[in-house]
Design a protein around this motif. Structure first.
Motif, PDB file in Angstrom:
ATOM      1  N   SER A   1      -2.379  -0.911  -0.998  1.00 51.17           N
ATOM      2  CA  SER A   1      -1.167  -0.391  -0.370  1.00 51.17           C
ATOM      3  C   SER A   1       0.001  -0.646  -1.306  1.00 51.17           C
ATOM      4  O   SER A   1       0.198  -1.772  -1.758  1.00 51.17           O
ATOM      5  CB  SER A   1      -0.887  -1.091   0.960  1.00 51.17           C
ATOM      6  N   CYS A   2       0.758   0.404  -1.611  1.00 51.54           N
ATOM      7  CA  CYS A   2       1.944   0.284  -2.455  1.00 51.54           C
ATOM      8  C   CYS A   2       3.167   0.652  -1.624  1.00 51.54           C
ATOM      9  O   CYS A   2       3.109   1.612  -0.873  1.00 51.54           O
ATOM     10  CB  CYS A   2       1.855   1.211  -3.664  1.00 51.54           C
ATOM     11  N   PRO A   3       4.269  -0.074  -1.736  1.00 53.52           N
ATOM     12  CA  PRO A   3       4.449  -1.160  -2.687  1.00 53.52           C
ATOM     13  C   PRO A   3       3.565  -2.350  -2.319  1.00 53.52           C
ATOM     14  O   PRO A   3       3.239  -2.558  -1.163  1.00 53.52           O
ATOM     15  CB  PRO A   3       5.923  -1.507  -2.576  1.00 53.52           C
ATOM     16  N   GLY A   4       3.199  -3.108  -3.329  1.00 50.62           N
ATOM     17  CA  GLY A   4       2.329  -4.256  -3.146  1.00 50.62           C
ATOM     18  C   GLY A   4       2.094  -4.958  -4.462  1.00 50.62           C
ATOM     19  O   GLY A   4       2.711  -4.647  -5.476  1.00 50.62           O
TER      20      GLY A   4
ATOM     21  N   ALA B   1      -0.748  -5.067  -6.236  1.00 51.00           N
ATOM     22  CA  ALA B   1      -1.710  -4.456  -7.156  1.00 51.00           C
ATOM     23  C   ALA B   1      -0.997  -3.919  -8.396  1.00 51.00           C
ATOM     24  O   ALA B   1       0.141  -3.461  -8.324  1.00 51.00           O
ATOM     25  CB  ALA B   1      -2.442  -3.318  -6.449  1.00 51.00           C
ATOM     26  N   GLN B   2      -1.672  -3.979  -9.529  1.00 45.04           N
ATOM     27  CA  GLN B   2      -1.082  -3.479 -10.774  1.00 45.04           C
ATOM     28  C   GLN B   2      -0.719  -2.005 -10.698  1.00 45.04           C
ATOM     29  O   GLN B   2       0.295  -1.584 -11.239  1.00 45.04           O
ATOM     30  CB  GLN B   2      -2.041  -3.713 -11.942  1.00 45.04           C
ATOM     31  N   VAL B   3      -1.535  -1.205  -9.996  1.00 46.12           N
ATOM     32  CA  VAL B   3      -1.259   0.226  -9.912  1.00 46.12           C
ATOM     33  C   VAL B   3       0.081   0.489  -9.224  1.00 46.12           C
ATOM     34  O   VAL B   3       0.707   1.518  -9.450  1.00 46.12           O
ATOM     35  CB  VAL B   3      -2.416   0.978  -9.207  1.00 46.12           C
ATOM     36  N   CYS B   4       0.571  -0.456  -8.441  1.00 36.58           N
ATOM     37  CA  CYS B   4       1.868  -0.284  -7.763  1.00 36.58           C
ATOM     38  C   CYS B   4       3.034  -0.319  -8.750  1.00 36.58           C
ATOM     39  O   CYS B   4       4.150   0.054  -8.395  1.00 36.58           O
ATOM     40  CB  CYS B   4       2.037  -1.333  -6.672  1.00 36.58           C
ATOM     41  N   GLN B   5       2.775  -0.723 -10.010  1.00 33.62           N
ATOM     42  CA  GLN B   5       3.802  -0.620 -11.058  1.00 33.62           C
ATOM     43  C   GLN B   5       4.107   0.849 -11.356  1.00 33.62           C
ATOM     44  O   GLN B   5       5.211   1.186 -11.769  1.00 33.62           O
ATOM     45  CB  GLN B   5       3.328  -1.278 -12.356  1.00 33.62           C
ATOM     46  N   VAL B   6       3.110   1.725 -11.156  1.00 34.14           N
ATOM     47  CA  VAL B   6       3.257   3.145 -11.436  1.00 34.14           C
ATOM     48  C   VAL B   6       3.542   3.911 -10.146  1.00 34.14           C
ATOM     49  O   VAL B   6       4.388   4.795 -10.117  1.00 34.14           O
ATOM     50  CB  VAL B   6       1.987   3.708 -12.120  1.00 34.14           C
ATOM     51  N   LEU B   7       2.827   3.577  -9.082  1.00 33.95           N
ATOM     52  CA  LEU B   7       3.007   4.255  -7.794  1.00 33.95           C
ATOM     53  C   LEU B   7       4.166   3.581  -7.062  1.00 33.95           C
ATOM     54  O   LEU B   7       3.973   2.767  -6.173  1.00 33.95           O
ATOM     55  CB  LEU B   7       1.727   4.184  -6.962  1.00 33.95           C
ATOM     56  N   THR B   8       5.382   3.922  -7.453  1.00 36.91           N
ATOM     57  CA  THR B   8       6.559   3.201  -6.967  1.00 36.91           C
ATOM     58  C   THR B   8       7.159   3.776  -5.692  1.00 36.91           C
ATOM     59  O   THR B   8       7.959   3.114  -5.048  1.00 36.91           O
ATOM     60  CB  THR B   8       7.651   3.158  -8.053  1.00 36.91           C
ATOM     61  N   ALA B   9       6.817   5.001  -5.318  1.00 35.11           N
ATOM     62  CA  ALA B   9       7.350   5.559  -4.071  1.00 35.11           C
ATOM     63  C   ALA B   9       6.771   4.786  -2.886  1.00 35.11           C
ATOM     64  O   ALA B   9       5.648   4.279  -2.938  1.00 35.11           O
ATOM     65  CB  ALA B   9       6.994   7.039  -3.961  1.00 35.11           C
ATOM     66  N   ALA B  10       7.541   4.696  -1.835  1.00 35.42           N
ATOM     67  CA  ALA B  10       7.123   3.913  -0.663  1.00 35.42           C
ATOM     68  C   ALA B  10       5.889   4.501   0.002  1.00 35.42           C
ATOM     69  O   ALA B  10       5.674   5.714  -0.001  1.00 35.42           O
ATOM     70  CB  ALA B  10       8.268   3.849   0.334  1.00 35.42           C
ATOM     71  N   SER B  11       5.090   3.625   0.564  1.00 36.43           N
ATOM     72  CA  SER B  11       3.964   3.954   1.436  1.00 36.43           C
ATOM     73  C   SER B  11       2.915   4.860   0.808  1.00 36.43           C
ATOM     74  O   SER B  11       2.737   6.008   1.196  1.00 36.43           O
ATOM     75  CB  SER B  11       4.464   4.557   2.740  1.00 36.43           C
ATOM     76  N   GLN B  12       2.178   4.309  -0.165  1.00 39.10           N
ATOM     77  CA  GLN B  12       1.036   4.974  -0.769  1.00 39.10           C
ATOM     78  C   GLN B  12      -0.176   4.070  -0.599  1.00 39.10           C
ATOM     79  O   GLN B  12      -0.061   2.858  -0.769  1.00 39.10           O
ATOM     80  CB  GLN B  12       1.282   5.248  -2.253  1.00 39.10           C
ATOM     81  N   THR B  13      -1.320   4.643  -0.259  1.00 39.46           N
ATOM     82  CA  THR B  13      -2.524   3.848  -0.065  1.00 39.46           C
ATOM     83  C   THR B  13      -3.709   4.486  -0.772  1.00 39.46           C
ATOM     84  O   THR B  13      -3.756   5.701  -0.968  1.00 39.46           O
ATOM     85  CB  THR B  13      -2.874   3.700   1.431  1.00 39.46           C
ATOM     86  N   LEU B  14      -4.655   3.637  -1.138  1.00 42.23           N
ATOM     87  CA  LEU B  14      -5.950   4.070  -1.655  1.00 42.23           C
ATOM     88  C   LEU B  14      -7.021   3.377  -0.842  1.00 42.23           C
ATOM     89  O   LEU B  14      -6.980   2.155  -0.651  1.00 42.23           O
ATOM     90  CB  LEU B  14      -6.108   3.703  -3.131  1.00 42.23           C
ATOM     91  N   ASN B  15      -7.970   4.168  -0.356  1.00 46.69           N
ATOM     92  CA  ASN B  15      -9.044   3.645   0.465  1.00 46.69           C
ATOM     93  C   ASN B  15     -10.373   4.158  -0.073  1.00 46.69           C
ATOM     94  O   ASN B  15     -10.542   5.366  -0.257  1.00 46.69           O
ATOM     95  CB  ASN B  15      -8.852   4.080   1.921  1.00 46.69           C
ATOM     96  N   PHE B  16     -11.286   3.254  -0.321  1.00 50.54           N
ATOM     97  CA  PHE B  16     -12.625   3.601  -0.799  1.00 50.54           C
ATOM     98  C   PHE B  16     -13.589   3.503   0.375  1.00 50.54           C
ATOM     99  O   PHE B  16     -13.580   2.512   1.099  1.00 50.54           O
ATOM    100  CB  PHE B  16     -13.082   2.632  -1.906  1.00 50.54           C
TER     101      PHE B  16
END
Length: 182
Positions: free
Chosen positions: A54-57, A59-74
């Motif tokens: 969940s970004c912001p958060g 996780a390192q990927v949240c350095q790039v995915l800076t817009a509010a409320s993004q998630t990745l689910n596997f």
């Protein structure tokens, strides 16, 4: 007996992969290079129930995915990205040459044979997708996100024997080995 042991050892990776990605560790990379700024992130994730990132958060990927409320689910055989724009907010991925996801270390004991992309992100289609035996890359450069944007990758793998079928095969091999000794 030696042949039976070899047959059982050959089946173990296939049996372990029957659950798909659940319980496995996958690598999520994000590559961004504008020519001025370069970011390459790596997050190793254990796939389980619920959302892995969940970004912001933190996780390192949240350095790039800076817009509010993004998630990745596997899931067992899928990867889903969601952007939920707060109060109807929209966002987008910079239009730079390198800007995309790389999902790696997918499936041990079997290989990817296909990827089905579904999305409501305008311009995100199969031409932006590539895959190899254990990885998927998705080019996101220049894509605009509506307030409720998503993509889902449904991963197809080589057929894996069902556990019951594999157990039956092992039992049959054991009977053949026992019969051969008598």
């Amino acid at each position: 007996m030696k042949k039976l042991t070899v047959a059982i050892a050959a089946l173990l990776p296939a049996l372990a992969s029957a659950s798909g990605l659940l319980g496995s560790t996958v690598d999520l990379r994000y590559h961004y290079d504008s020519g001025v700024q370069k970011l390459d992130t790596l997050d190793s994730l254990v796939v389980g129930a619920g959302t892995e990132i969940s970004c912001p958060g933190a996780a390192q990927v949240c350095q790039v995915l800076t817009a509010a409320s993004q998630t990745l689910n596997f899931g067992a055989s899928s990867i889903r990205y969601d952007f939920n724009g707060l109060n109807g907010a929209t966002a987008g991925f910079d239009n730079v040459p390198v800007n995309g996801f790389a999902f790696e270390s997918l499936f041990t004991g079997t290989t990817l044979t296909g990827v089905q992309l579904s999305s409501n992100i305008s311009g995100l289609d199969a031409s932006r997708l590539s895959f190899a035996a254990h990885s998927v890359q998705l080019d996101m450069h220049g894509l605009a996100l509506g307030s409720q944007a998503f993509f889902q990758l449904d991963l197809q793998t080589a057929p894996v024997p069902e556990p019951a079928g594999a157990a039956l095969m092992v039992a049959g091999l054991a009977l053949l080995a026992a019969r051969r000794r008598h």
